[in-house]
Structures are given as structure tokens and as C-alpha cells.
Design a protein around this motif. Structure first.
Motif, PDB file in Angstrom:
ATOM      1  N   HIS A  14     -13.471  30.920 -69.640  1.00  0.00           N
ATOM      2  CA  HIS A  14     -12.606  31.614 -70.613  1.00  0.00           C
ATOM      3  C   HIS A  14     -13.487  31.965 -71.800  1.00  0.00           C
ATOM      4  N   LEU A  52      -4.203  18.633 -70.488  1.00  0.00           N
ATOM      5  CA  LEU A  52      -4.403  20.069 -70.723  1.00  0.00           C
ATOM      6  C   LEU A  52      -3.780  20.513 -72.049  1.00  0.00           C
ATOM      7  N   PHE A  55      -5.649  19.843 -75.273  1.00  0.00           N
ATOM      8  CA  PHE A  55      -6.761  20.783 -75.446  1.00  0.00           C
ATOM      9  C   PHE A  55      -6.245  22.148 -75.909  1.00  0.00           C
ATOM     10  N   LEU A  56      -5.207  22.641 -75.224  1.00  0.00           N
ATOM     11  CA  LEU A  56      -4.710  23.992 -75.533  1.00  0.00           C
ATOM     12  C   LEU A  56      -4.273  24.106 -76.997  1.00  0.00           C
ATOM     13  N   TYR A  59      -7.467  24.679 -78.947  1.00  0.00           N
ATOM     14  CA  TYR A  59      -8.081  25.930 -78.457  1.00  0.00           C
ATOM     15  C   TYR A  59      -7.353  27.147 -79.035  1.00  0.00           C
ATOM     16  N   ASP A 164      -3.165  31.549 -66.727  1.00  0.00           N
ATOM     17  CA  ASP A 164      -3.683  30.289 -67.280  1.00  0.00           C
ATOM     18  C   ASP A 164      -2.685  29.691 -68.269  1.00  0.00           C
ATOM     19  N   HIS A 192      -4.881  30.057 -62.072  1.00  0.00           N
ATOM     20  CA  HIS A 192      -5.044  28.613 -62.184  1.00  0.00           C
ATOM     21  C   HIS A 192      -3.897  27.966 -61.400  1.00  0.00           C
ATOM     22  N   GLU A 195      -4.413  22.318 -61.007  1.00  0.00           N
ATOM     23  CA  GLU A 195      -5.238  21.636 -62.016  1.00  0.00           C
ATOM     24  C   GLU A 195      -4.464  20.380 -62.432  1.00  0.00           C
ATOM     25  N   HIS A 216      -9.491  26.087 -60.291  1.00  0.00           N
ATOM     26  CA  HIS A 216      -9.342  24.628 -60.146  1.00  0.00           C
ATOM     27  C   HIS A 216      -8.941  24.309 -58.696  1.00  0.00           C
ATOM     28  N   SER A 243     -14.654  19.877 -67.095  1.00  0.00           N
ATOM     29  CA  SER A 243     -13.310  20.144 -67.615  1.00  0.00           C
ATOM     30  C   SER A 243     -12.325  19.129 -67.047  1.00  0.00           C
ATOM     31  N   LEU A 247     -10.161  16.663 -69.449  1.00  0.00           N
ATOM     32  CA  LEU A 247      -8.692  16.806 -69.536  1.00  0.00           C
ATOM     33  C   LEU A 247      -7.977  15.766 -68.678  1.00  0.00           C
ATOM     34  N   ASP A 273     -15.385  26.560 -67.204  1.00  0.00           N
ATOM     35  CA  ASP A 273     -14.041  26.622 -67.792  1.00  0.00           C
ATOM     36  C   ASP A 273     -14.105  26.941 -69.297  1.00  0.00           C
ATOM     37  N   ASP A 274     -14.258  25.916 -70.136  1.00  0.00           N
ATOM     38  CA  ASP A 274     -14.297  26.090 -71.603  1.00  0.00           C
ATOM     39  C   ASP A 274     -15.478  25.274 -72.137  1.00  0.00           C
TER      40      ASP A 274
HETATM   41  N1  ADE Z   1      -6.999  28.122 -70.777  1.00  0.00           N
HETATM   42  C1  ADE Z   1      -8.258  27.815 -71.076  1.00  0.00           C
HETATM   43  N2  ADE Z   1      -8.684  26.814 -70.293  1.00  0.00           N
HETATM   44  C2  ADE Z   1      -7.677  26.496 -69.460  1.00  0.00           C
HETATM   45  C3  ADE Z   1      -7.509  25.559 -68.412  1.00  0.00           C
HETATM   46  N3  ADE Z   1      -8.465  24.721 -68.046  1.00  0.00           N
HETATM   47  N4  ADE Z   1      -6.319  25.513 -67.786  1.00  0.00           N
HETATM   48  C4  ADE Z   1      -5.341  26.335 -68.140  1.00  0.00           C
HETATM   49  N5  ADE Z   1      -5.454  27.236 -69.105  1.00  0.00           N
HETATM   50  C5  ADE Z   1      -6.612  27.327 -69.767  1.00  0.00           C
END
Ligand code: ADE
Ligand code: ZN
Length: 337
Positions: A14, A52, A55-56, A59, A164, A192, A195, A216, A243, A247, A273-274
Motif C-alpha cells: 500500500h 488490524l 493499525f488502521l 495509518y 482492503d 484482501h 487475513e 494475504h 505484517s 498485526l 504490505d505496509d
Molecule cells: N490497508 C493497509 N494495509 C492493510 C492490511 N494489511 N489489511 C487490510 N487493509 C489494509
């Protein structure tokens, strides 16, 4: 002889998740956006996630610093420069337009900056890169359709759509209409799934959205029938090990289902991922699984080959990259023999 990093395609990154705290601070100062701290290390210290959503929340909040075309260009180019060092030759990059639209940023600004960065990356870093527009599942199907319609004037600037954000409670079935429309527009489709959500989310993504890759997909391992479908159809999984640990989708890296997914004959690829949040880019993710699972050079070559096979590149370009993987493997084997 140092043969360097494996040539790879990164298929699950992302662009917003590549916003390093140093650039976050620079952009916050540039645009007068308040942050909880202006010390990049102190900001990174806040990145302790339990799932998740935890984190979101951070983010999405951080994305308030992205205001101008220049900001999106700087973000895109910074990723590509780091990706080149990681061995990335092809990147299929997610972006979340709905977040930026909600922040009052027009689509033309987002596309303008990112597309300019991708052009620069192609010309000066030798990375082939394209964008995949992701819908935020927590905003629902109608908002996704509206976003796709708004993006139609930019159809030449992205190659596919993805799904996502928060997974559980927002199943693929909510997005059948927008994915059908994307297919009719000639766009690639990924999502996605699996996950945090169970194997049923992966089944739905395949059956209802017609996805060509699953992002994932690690919980597919819980469903033998699904594993067989993924193997028979060679549907790629874009797995992001660091990731999943950060998470807590897996309790430890050692408990990650990667070896089981590979042993089952699935087309597994590795991505970051991020990376600004999860402690590593694709080279770090590859090194982590190589070390944790004692993967030999042939197994590492399989991961590198899978990444190009799973990409949306034309066949001739895939063959060229696969030859580069073979060459890297031969160099490595010569080095250790
Ligand atoms: N947006 C950014 N990273 C993500 C992730 N791992 N899962 C879902 N949405 C996301
Ligand atoms: Zn992701």
C-alpha cells in the motif's frame, strides 16, 4: 562475489503504508498538519499493534499530511527508491483514494503525483510499476461504486481494483456489483481475504468477485477444500509475513503457515504490505522467512519466480524476469559451492 538481492515483483504494498515517519514529519511541517510528536523515532514507538484495526486507526490518521500532488510524488518516489534497493523490478501498488477524497483531496491530485513518481521510477530506477485502486470495505459497496465511477476519467492510470481495510464484518459479497463493473471496464481484480477473516471470505472473493489473486489468504490453510481450489487454479496468494506478525494474524513468525502453503503447492508470493509500519520492505520479509524456515536457494528462487508469475505483466516480460531469477540463483550457487 556479492550477488545482491533476489529480483522480485512486489504485488502487495500500500503506497500509504510506505510513509516513513521521517517523511511524515516533513509533510506535516510542509502542510501545517499537527502530529502527536515531530520526532520520527518517537512516532515509530507508537506503532504497537494488537490487530488490524489498531493499525488502521494510526495509518488513516497519518494520511492527513498528504495534501498536494508533490506530497504524493514524494511518497511514491521514496517507496520506489527503497524498492529498487530491495531488488524490486516490478511493483503493483495499492492506493486508497477514498481516504484522500474524505480528506478533501481531488483524485487528480492523487493520480497526478503517483503517476509522475511511477514514470520517474520506470525511467531512472528501472522499475516497472502500476497502480491498483483499492476500495475501503468499511465504507461499503455503494461508496465503492461511486469511487470507481469517479476514477473512470483516470482509467489509463491504474490497471486494477482491490479491496482492503477492516475485513471481519465486511465480506466480499458486499462488493459484487463494483467488481463486476471493474471487470467490464477491463480492470484486474484482487482482494484482501483470509487475513483476519476466515476461509469463507476467500471463497467469496473467488466466487463472487472473480479475483485473480488473493491478498494475504493465510487462513485458507484452515480449509482443505479451499487449498485444493487455490492449488488447482494456481490462484496466487500475496503473503506478507512481517505484517502478519505485527498485526497478530499469527502469534509468531515460526507459527506462520507459509511453509504449509508452499508444501501444499500454492502459488505463494512474498510482499511487505505496509513496510513503514511493520519493520521491513520486501527484502526484509524475504530474509525473515529465509532465516526462520531455513529456506535454501532453490526455495528462495521459487518465491522470486512466483512473484513474477503472479504479476499482471505480459508473458514476454515475465520470461525476461524469470531468466533474471535463474541467473541470480546460478550466481548464488556458484558463490556457495
Ligand atoms: N490497508 C493497509 N494495509 C492493510 C492490511 N494489511 N489489511 C487490510 N487493509 C489494509
Ligand atoms: Zn494489505
Amino acid at each position: 562475489m556479492n550477488v545482491g538481492t533476489w529480483p522480485v515483483a512486489e504485488l502487495h504494498v500500500h503506497i500509504e503504508g510506505t510513509l516513513e515517519t521521517e517523511l511524515l514529519v516533513t509533510l506535516a511541517r510542509r502542510n501545517n498538519v499537527p502530529l502527536p510528536s515531530y520526532d520520527p523515532d518517537a512516532l515509530r514507538e507508537l506503532y504497537r499493534f494488537t490487530d488490524l484495526q489498531s493499525f488502521l486507526d494510526i495509518y488513516y490518521a497519518n494520511l492527513a499530511v498528504l495534501r498536494t500532488e508533490e506530497d504524493f510524488y514524494d511518497l511514491g518516489l521514496a517507496y520506489l527508491v527503497r524498492a529498487a534497493r530491495a531488488g524490486v523490478r516490478r511493483a503493483e501498488i495499492f492506493f486508497d483514494p477514498q481516504t484522500h477524497l474524505a480528506n478533501g483531496i481531488p483524485l487528480a491530485v492523487v493520480f497526478g503525483g503517483l503517476t509522475r513518481a511511477l514514470t520517474e521510477g520506470r525511467e531512472n530506477l528501472g522499475i516497472s510499476a502500476d497502480l491498483i485502486l483499492c476500495f475501503l470495505r468499511h465504507l461499503g459497496g455503494a461508496a465503492a461504486l461511486e469511487t470507481l465511477d469517479a476514477a473512470i476519467p483516470f482509467l489509463d492510470q491504474f490497471i486494477g481494483v482491490g479491496l482492503d481495510s477492516a475485513e471481519v464484518g465486511f465480506p466480499p459479497s458486499l462488493f459484487t456489483e463494483v467488481f463486476a463493473k471493474a471487470q467490464a471496464l477491463g480492470l484486474h481484480r484482487v482482494a484482501h481475504a483470509g487475513e483476519e477473516g476466515g476461509p469463507d471470505y476467500v471463497h467469496e472473493a473467488l466466487d463472487l468477485l472473480g479475483v485473480e489473486r488473493v491478498d494475504h489468504g493465510i487462513r485458507a490453510i484452515e480449509d482443505p477444500d479451499l487449498v485444493q481450489i487455490l492449488r488447482d487454479r494456481q490462484i496466487p496468494l500475496t503473503v506478507c509475513p512481517l505484517s502478519n506478525v505485527c498485526l497478530q494474524a499469527t502469534p509468531t513468525l515460526g507459527a506462520h503457515p507459509l511453509p504449509a502453503l508452499l508444501a501444499a503447492g500454492l502459488l505463494v508470493t512474498i510482499s511487505s504490505d505496509d513496510p513503514a509500519y511493520f519493520g521491513g520492505y520486501v527484502d526484509d520479509n524475504l530474509a525473515a522467512v529465509e532465516h526462520e524456515f531455513g529456506l535454501d536457494p532453490h526455495e528462495m528462487a521459487t518465491l522470486a519466480r512466483n512473484s513474477f508469475r503472479a504479476s499482471f505483466l505480459p508473458e514476454a516480460e515475465k520470461r525476461r524476469h524469470l531468466a533474471a531469477v535463474d541467473e541470480h540463483l546460478e550466481g548464488l550457487l556458484r558463490l556457495i559451492s
